[in-house]
Design an enzyme around this catalytic site. Structure first.
Site, mmCIF file in Angstrom:
data_model
loop_
_atom_site.group_PDB
_atom_site.id
_atom_site.type_symbol
_atom_site.label_atom_id
_atom_site.label_comp_id
_atom_site.label_asym_id
_atom_site.label_seq_id
_atom_site.Cartn_x
_atom_site.Cartn_y
_atom_site.Cartn_z
ATOM 1 N N LYS A 204 0.815 -1.225 0.000
ATOM 2 C CA LYS A 204 0.000 0.000 0.000
ATOM 3 C C LYS A 204 0.841 1.263 0.000
ATOM 4 O O LYS A 204 2.013 1.249 0.341
ATOM 5 C CB LYS A 204 -0.961 -0.021 1.202
ATOM 6 C CG LYS A 204 -2.191 -0.878 0.912
ATOM 7 C CD LYS A 204 -3.265 -0.765 1.945
ATOM 8 C CE LYS A 204 -4.424 -1.685 1.539
ATOM 9 N NZ LYS A 204 -5.449 -1.797 2.585
ATOM 10 N N ARG A 238 -3.662 -9.840 4.985
ATOM 11 C CA ARG A 238 -4.082 -9.924 3.580
ATOM 12 C C ARG A 238 -2.921 -9.428 2.730
ATOM 13 O O ARG A 238 -2.543 -8.261 2.831
ATOM 14 C CB ARG A 238 -5.330 -9.049 3.394
ATOM 15 C CG ARG A 238 -5.926 -9.063 1.997
ATOM 16 C CD ARG A 238 -7.171 -8.178 1.964
ATOM 17 N NE ARG A 238 -7.718 -8.098 0.627
ATOM 18 C CZ ARG A 238 -7.266 -7.284 -0.318
ATOM 19 N NH1 ARG A 238 -6.262 -6.481 -0.078
ATOM 20 N NH2 ARG A 238 -7.832 -7.281 -1.512
HETATM 21 C C1 7PJ Z 1 -8.219 -4.233 1.825
HETATM 22 C C2 7PJ Z 1 -9.280 -4.996 1.364
HETATM 23 C C3 7PJ Z 1 -7.899 -4.249 3.219
HETATM 24 C C4 7PJ Z 1 -9.721 -5.794 3.481
HETATM 25 C C5 7PJ Z 1 -8.413 -3.931 -0.289
HETATM 26 C C6 7PJ Z 1 -5.491 -3.418 -1.708
HETATM 27 C C7 7PJ Z 1 -6.627 -2.466 -1.844
HETATM 28 N N1 7PJ Z 1 -10.030 -5.788 2.170
HETATM 29 N N2 7PJ Z 1 -9.387 -4.803 0.035
HETATM 30 N N3 7PJ Z 1 -8.690 -5.048 3.991
HETATM 31 N N4 7PJ Z 1 -7.672 -3.584 0.776
HETATM 32 N N5 7PJ Z 1 -10.442 -6.555 4.307
HETATM 33 O O1 7PJ Z 1 -5.557 -4.549 -2.127
HETATM 34 O O2 7PJ Z 1 -4.448 -2.959 -1.201
HETATM 35 O O3 7PJ Z 1 -7.006 -3.580 3.732
HETATM 36 S S1 7PJ Z 1 -8.187 -3.346 -1.891
#
Ligand code: 7PJ
Length: 260
Positions: A204, A238
């Protein structure tokens, strides 16, 4: 949790997995590398992104879910906010919902209660198109924590089982660097809640801001942040780079508290 984006415009892997067989190879590789969940999304939520139609999202995500589920031992989570996509995804074999809107779209809570699958509810201030314009908090950790607790309680009232709820402070979603750093520092406040904590910081922009690196140069920063998130109580991280993250956490875990 390993990430698979089937979008043409995601910030770090946009356009890479639109081909179904490439997507299957990628999820199998993530499973081999130690992923316990595969998260698949068809709508980019990066800052400034435009939303896609329900049908577009279904057309992107469902064929890939159908292709990968029979080949996987681990559950597939679907990154979506739309009730119709949630239903179609679970019908296609997905076992979890990951919603950056924390089930605030009309019908989402009822849908997840009805589907009776685990759900990750994430905090976001504003919506993707405008969320980074001028994020403001008096007390970022306190406000995010309060929001998540209220969402969890409302969802439980509407029939979502407590043991199916995962919470996520939502790094980068309506937060500037200072907000993200403070939230990260205060992760233990989230870990002590009675729900598993999910943290997503992989590649990020907060890591880019700390290191000056472009998206492709953020692996070291991502690993460092993933390890720290685990030490501060995250149950799920994640990530895009599953093999590297798994190894980093393996070593950190062994050295942090050696087995007796
Ligand atoms: C996140 C997400 C996060 C959860 C994205 C990326 C942007 N879902 N979906 N947490 N970020 N739960 O993939 O960096 O931080 S999209």
């Amino acid at each position: 949790m390993g990430i698979l984006n089937v979008t043409p415009d995601s910030f770090s892997d946009g356009g890479q997995w639109l081909d179904k067989s490439a997507a299957v190879r990628q999820v199998l590789a993530m499973q081999e590398a130690g992923a316990d969940i595969i998260d698949i999304g068809g709508e980019s939520t990066r800052p400034g992104s435009q939303s896609v139609s329900t049908q577009q999202e279904i057309d992107r995500v469902i064929p890939v879910i159908e292709a990968i589920v029979p080949q996987l031992r681990v559950p597939v989570s679907t990154d979506t906010s739309k009730p119709e996509v949630m239903r179609a995804a679970v019908a296609a074999g997905a076992g979890m919902i990951n919603d950056v809107y924390a089930l605030r779209q009309a019908g989402a809570v009822e849908t997840v209660a009805d589907l009776a699958v685990p759900v990750c509810m994430m905090h976001m201030q504003g919506e993707p198109r405008v969320m980074q314009d001028k994020p403001y908090y008096d007390d970022v950790a306190g406000e995010v924590r309060q929001f998540l607790l209220e969402r969890a309680q409302q969802c439980q009232k509407a029939g979502v089982k407590k043991q199916n709820i995962v919470l996520d402070p939502g790094f980068g979603f309506g937060k500037n660097l200072q907000h993200n750093v403070e939230l990260f520092h205060k992760l233990p406040l989230f870990a002590e809640l009675d729900y598993p904590l999910l943290v997503g910081v992989s590649r990020k922009s907060m890591l880019g801001q700390l290191t000056g690196r472009a998206v492709t140069g953020r692996l070291s920063g991502s690993l460092s942040a993933a390890v720290l998130a685990c030490l501060r109580g995250a149950a799920i991280v994640r990530v895009h780079d599953v093999a590297e993250t798994f190894e980093a956490i393996e070593v950190a875990t062994a050295l942090w508290k050696p087995k007796a």
